[in-house]
Each structure stands twice: as C-alpha cells, then as structure tokens.
Motif scaffolding. Structure first.
Motif, PDB file in Angstrom:
ATOM      1  N   ILE A   3      -5.130  21.920   2.357  1.00 23.21           N
ATOM      2  CA  ILE A   3      -4.392  21.184   1.333  1.00 23.21           C
ATOM      3  C   ILE A   3      -5.419  20.801   0.280  1.00 23.21           C
ATOM      4  CG2 ILE A   3      -3.018  19.147   0.825  1.00 23.21           C
ATOM      5  CD1 ILE A   3      -2.032  19.330   3.737  1.00 23.21           C
ATOM      6  N   THR A   4      -5.269  21.370  -0.899  1.00 18.49           N
ATOM      7  CA  THR A   4      -6.283  21.208  -1.935  1.00 18.49           C
ATOM      8  C   THR A   4      -5.941  20.147  -2.973  1.00 18.49           C
ATOM      9  OG1 THR A   4      -5.291  23.124  -3.040  1.00 18.49           O
ATOM     10  CG2 THR A   4      -7.224  23.535  -1.668  1.00 18.49           C
ATOM     11  N   ASP A   5      -4.702  19.633  -2.949  1.00 18.54           N
ATOM     12  CA  ASP A   5      -4.337  18.568  -3.879  1.00 18.54           C
ATOM     13  C   ASP A   5      -3.162  17.789  -3.308  1.00 18.54           C
ATOM     14  OD1 ASP A   5      -4.489  17.047  -6.254  1.00 18.54           O
ATOM     15  OD2 ASP A   5      -2.943  18.262  -7.209  1.00 18.54           O
ATOM     16  N   VAL A   6      -3.206  16.472  -3.478  1.00 18.03           N
ATOM     17  CA  VAL A   6      -2.108  15.591  -3.076  1.00 18.03           C
ATOM     18  C   VAL A   6      -1.842  14.652  -4.246  1.00 18.03           C
ATOM     19  CG1 VAL A   6      -1.340  13.812  -1.463  1.00 18.03           C
ATOM     20  CG2 VAL A   6      -2.798  15.664  -0.639  1.00 18.03           C
ATOM     21  N   ARG A   7      -0.587  14.612  -4.713  1.00 21.38           N
ATOM     22  CA  ARG A   7      -0.209  13.720  -5.810  1.00 21.38           C
ATOM     23  C   ARG A   7       0.871  12.770  -5.314  1.00 21.38           C
ATOM     24  NH1 ARG A   7      -1.851  16.302 -11.258  1.00 21.38           N
ATOM     25  NH2 ARG A   7      -3.263  17.840 -10.397  1.00 21.38           N
ATOM     26  N   VAL A   8       0.586  11.488  -5.393  1.00 16.57           N
ATOM     27  CA  VAL A   8       1.483  10.450  -4.887  1.00 16.57           C
ATOM     28  C   VAL A   8       2.127   9.733  -6.060  1.00 16.57           C
ATOM     29  CG1 VAL A   8       1.613   8.316  -3.546  1.00 16.57           C
ATOM     30  CG2 VAL A   8       0.032  10.125  -2.843  1.00 16.57           C
ATOM     31  N   ARG A   9       3.468   9.667  -6.053  1.00 19.87           N
ATOM     32  CA  ARG A   9       4.212   8.872  -7.037  1.00 19.87           C
ATOM     33  C   ARG A   9       4.933   7.774  -6.272  1.00 19.87           C
ATOM     34  NH1 ARG A   9       5.941  14.025  -8.012  1.00 19.87           N
ATOM     35  NH2 ARG A   9       8.078  13.464  -7.527  1.00 19.87           N
ATOM     36  N   LYS A  10       4.429   6.554  -6.424  1.00 20.94           N
ATOM     37  CA  LYS A  10       5.040   5.441  -5.700  1.00 20.94           C
ATOM     38  C   LYS A  10       6.422   5.119  -6.253  1.00 20.94           C
ATOM     39  CE  LYS A  10       1.238   3.408  -6.241  1.00 20.94           C
ATOM     40  NZ  LYS A  10       0.266   2.836  -6.821  1.00 20.94           N
ATOM     41  N   VAL A  11       7.309   4.678  -5.370  1.00 19.99           N
ATOM     42  CA  VAL A  11       8.659   4.280  -5.754  1.00 19.99           C
ATOM     43  C   VAL A  11       8.642   2.772  -5.950  1.00 19.99           C
ATOM     44  CG1 VAL A  11      11.059   4.184  -4.986  1.00 19.99           C
ATOM     45  CG2 VAL A  11       9.675   6.202  -4.482  1.00 19.99           C
ATOM     46  N   SER A  12       9.073   2.314  -7.119  1.00 18.44           N
ATOM     47  CA  SER A  12       8.963   0.891  -7.436  1.00 18.44           C
ATOM     48  C   SER A  12      10.093   0.053  -6.842  1.00 18.44           C
ATOM     49  CB  SER A  12       8.898   0.690  -8.952  1.00 18.44           C
ATOM     50  OG  SER A  12      10.038   1.260  -9.555  1.00 18.44           O
ATOM     51  N   LYS A  13      11.252   0.648  -6.614  1.00 20.16           N
ATOM     52  CA  LYS A  13      12.363  -0.150  -6.101  1.00 20.16           C
ATOM     53  C   LYS A  13      12.194  -0.430  -4.602  1.00 20.16           C
ATOM     54  CE  LYS A  13      15.254   3.853  -5.309  1.00 20.16           C
ATOM     55  NZ  LYS A  13      16.466   4.546  -5.493  1.00 20.16           N
ATOM     56  N   GLU A  14      12.822  -1.508  -4.168  1.00 16.54           N
ATOM     57  CA  GLU A  14      12.775  -1.874  -2.753  1.00 16.54           C
ATOM     58  C   GLU A  14      13.576  -0.872  -1.933  1.00 16.54           C
ATOM     59  OE1 GLU A  14      11.079  -4.432  -1.212  1.00 16.54           O
ATOM     60  OE2 GLU A  14      10.145  -4.641  -3.168  1.00 16.54           O
ATOM     61  N   GLY A  15      13.167  -0.685  -0.709  1.00 12.22           N
ATOM     62  CA  GLY A  15      13.877   0.235   0.171  1.00 12.22           C
ATOM     63  C   GLY A  15      12.919   0.920   1.119  1.00 12.22           C
ATOM     64  N   LYS A  16      13.454   1.820   1.913  1.00 17.37           N
ATOM     65  CA  LYS A  16      12.646   2.500   2.925  1.00 17.37           C
ATOM     66  C   LYS A  16      11.754   3.591   2.347  1.00 17.37           C
ATOM     67  CE  LYS A  16      15.732   1.577   6.790  1.00 17.37           C
ATOM     68  NZ  LYS A  16      14.869   0.750   7.594  1.00 17.37           N
ATOM     69  N   MET A  17      12.167   4.217   1.244  1.00 15.70           N
ATOM     70  CA  MET A  17      11.328   5.251   0.643  1.00 15.70           C
ATOM     71  C   MET A  17      10.234   4.595  -0.189  1.00 15.70           C
ATOM     72  SD  MET A  17      12.231   8.728  -1.440  1.00 15.70           S
ATOM     73  CE  MET A  17      13.121   7.946  -2.746  1.00 15.70           C
ATOM     74  N   ILE A  36       7.646   9.714   1.509  1.00 19.12           N
ATOM     75  CA  ILE A  36       7.020   8.798   2.463  1.00 19.12           C
ATOM     76  C   ILE A  36       8.058   7.723   2.751  1.00 19.12           C
ATOM     77  CG2 ILE A  36       5.187   7.134   2.887  1.00 19.12           C
ATOM     78  CD1 ILE A  36       3.397   8.764   1.037  1.00 19.12           C
ATOM     79  N   ILE A  37       8.407   7.596   4.024  1.00 18.20           N
ATOM     80  CA  ILE A  37       9.471   6.691   4.462  1.00 18.20           C
ATOM     81  C   ILE A  37       8.891   5.637   5.396  1.00 18.20           C
ATOM     82  CG2 ILE A  37      11.698   6.554   5.665  1.00 18.20           C
ATOM     83  CD1 ILE A  37      11.903   8.362   3.250  1.00 18.20           C
ATOM     84  N   GLU A  38       9.363   4.394   5.249  1.00 23.47           N
ATOM     85  CA  GLU A  38       9.006   3.305   6.167  1.00 23.47           C
ATOM     86  C   GLU A  38      10.033   3.300   7.284  1.00 23.47           C
ATOM     87  OE1 GLU A  38       6.871   0.573   7.790  1.00 23.47           O
ATOM     88  OE2 GLU A  38       6.443   0.587   5.654  1.00 23.47           O
ATOM     89  N   GLY A  39       9.602   3.672   8.485  1.00 24.21           N
ATOM     90  CA  GLY A  39      10.491   3.686   9.637  1.00 24.21           C
ATOM     91  C   GLY A  39      10.202   2.535  10.577  1.00 24.21           C
ATOM     92  N   GLU A  40      10.928   2.486  11.675  1.00 23.64           N
ATOM     93  CA  GLU A  40      10.737   1.418  12.655  1.00 23.64           C
ATOM     94  C   GLU A  40       9.338   1.433  13.258  1.00 23.64           C
ATOM     95  OE1 GLU A  40      13.807   1.526  15.599  1.00 23.64           O
ATOM     96  OE2 GLU A  40      15.399   1.398  14.110  1.00 23.64           O
ATOM     97  N   LYS A  41       8.730   2.617  13.355  1.00 26.41           N
ATOM     98  CA  LYS A  41       7.403   2.750  13.966  1.00 26.41           C
ATOM     99  C   LYS A  41       6.303   2.950  12.932  1.00 26.41           C
ATOM    100  CE  LYS A  41       9.432   4.760  18.094  1.00 26.41           C
ATOM    101  NZ  LYS A  41       9.573   5.954  18.910  1.00 26.41           N
ATOM    102  N   GLY A  42       6.604   2.675  11.673  1.00 25.26           N
ATOM    103  CA  GLY A  42       5.607   2.821  10.620  1.00 25.26           C
ATOM    104  C   GLY A  42       5.963   3.924   9.643  1.00 25.26           C
TER     105      GLY A  42
END
Length: 88
Positions: A3-17, A36-42
């Motif tokens: 994996i030669t590049d990773v681009r992260v775009r954070k989601v500003s609204k509240e929620g699991k994503m 990227i999802i916030e689940g029960e186990k992280g």
C-alpha cells in the motif's frame, strides 16, 4: 502487495462512520470509499459496497483473505490515528 498511499477524509458529523479512506496499491491501483466505522469492539474498516436489489450490501472490492484484510486495516487505522493527532 504494497500500500503506497493512504488518504483519510474525516467525517465531521456525529455517528458511527468516522472517516472515508482511499488507498493506492503498488502506485498502480486505487480503492476509494473505504469507511472507518466505530463498532462495539472499536474501530474497523468497511470495504466499498453497493446495495443489491434485495436490499443487502455487497462489497465491490475486498481482500481475499484475513491476513490481507488485517494488513490493510492496520495501516488505515494507523493513518487515521495520525490524522487525529495532527488535528490536535
């Protein structure tokens, strides 16, 4: 596979994503809309998917085995944590 590049775009609204990510593999192939999802186990990643006629979601692109999924998830989550700390 590298994996030669990773681009992260954070989601500003509240929620699991928490973010939407794009990765580049071997400087030749891009995969967009990894979530990227916030689940029960992280935190975990959800590969790009689409809704089928019967209402289920099916991955469009995904790792073939658990080792590759873990490798991709580990790298993405590390980059997400870095993005969080850079924003303070």
């Amino acid at each position: 596979m590298r994996i030669t590049d990773v681009r992260v775009r954070k989601v500003s609204k509240e929620g699991k994503m928490k973010a939407i990510v794009s990765i580049t593999i071997d400087d030749e192939f891009a995969v967009h809309d990894i979530k990227i999802i916030e689940g029960e186990k992280g935190l975990f990643i959800a590969m790009p998917s689409r809704k089928t006629a019967d209402g289920e979601y099916r991955d469009i692109a995904h790792p073939i085995n658990a080792e590759t999924r873990e490798k991709i998830q580990k790298l993405i989550l590390e980059q997400f944590e870095t993005a969080l700390t850079e924003d303070g």
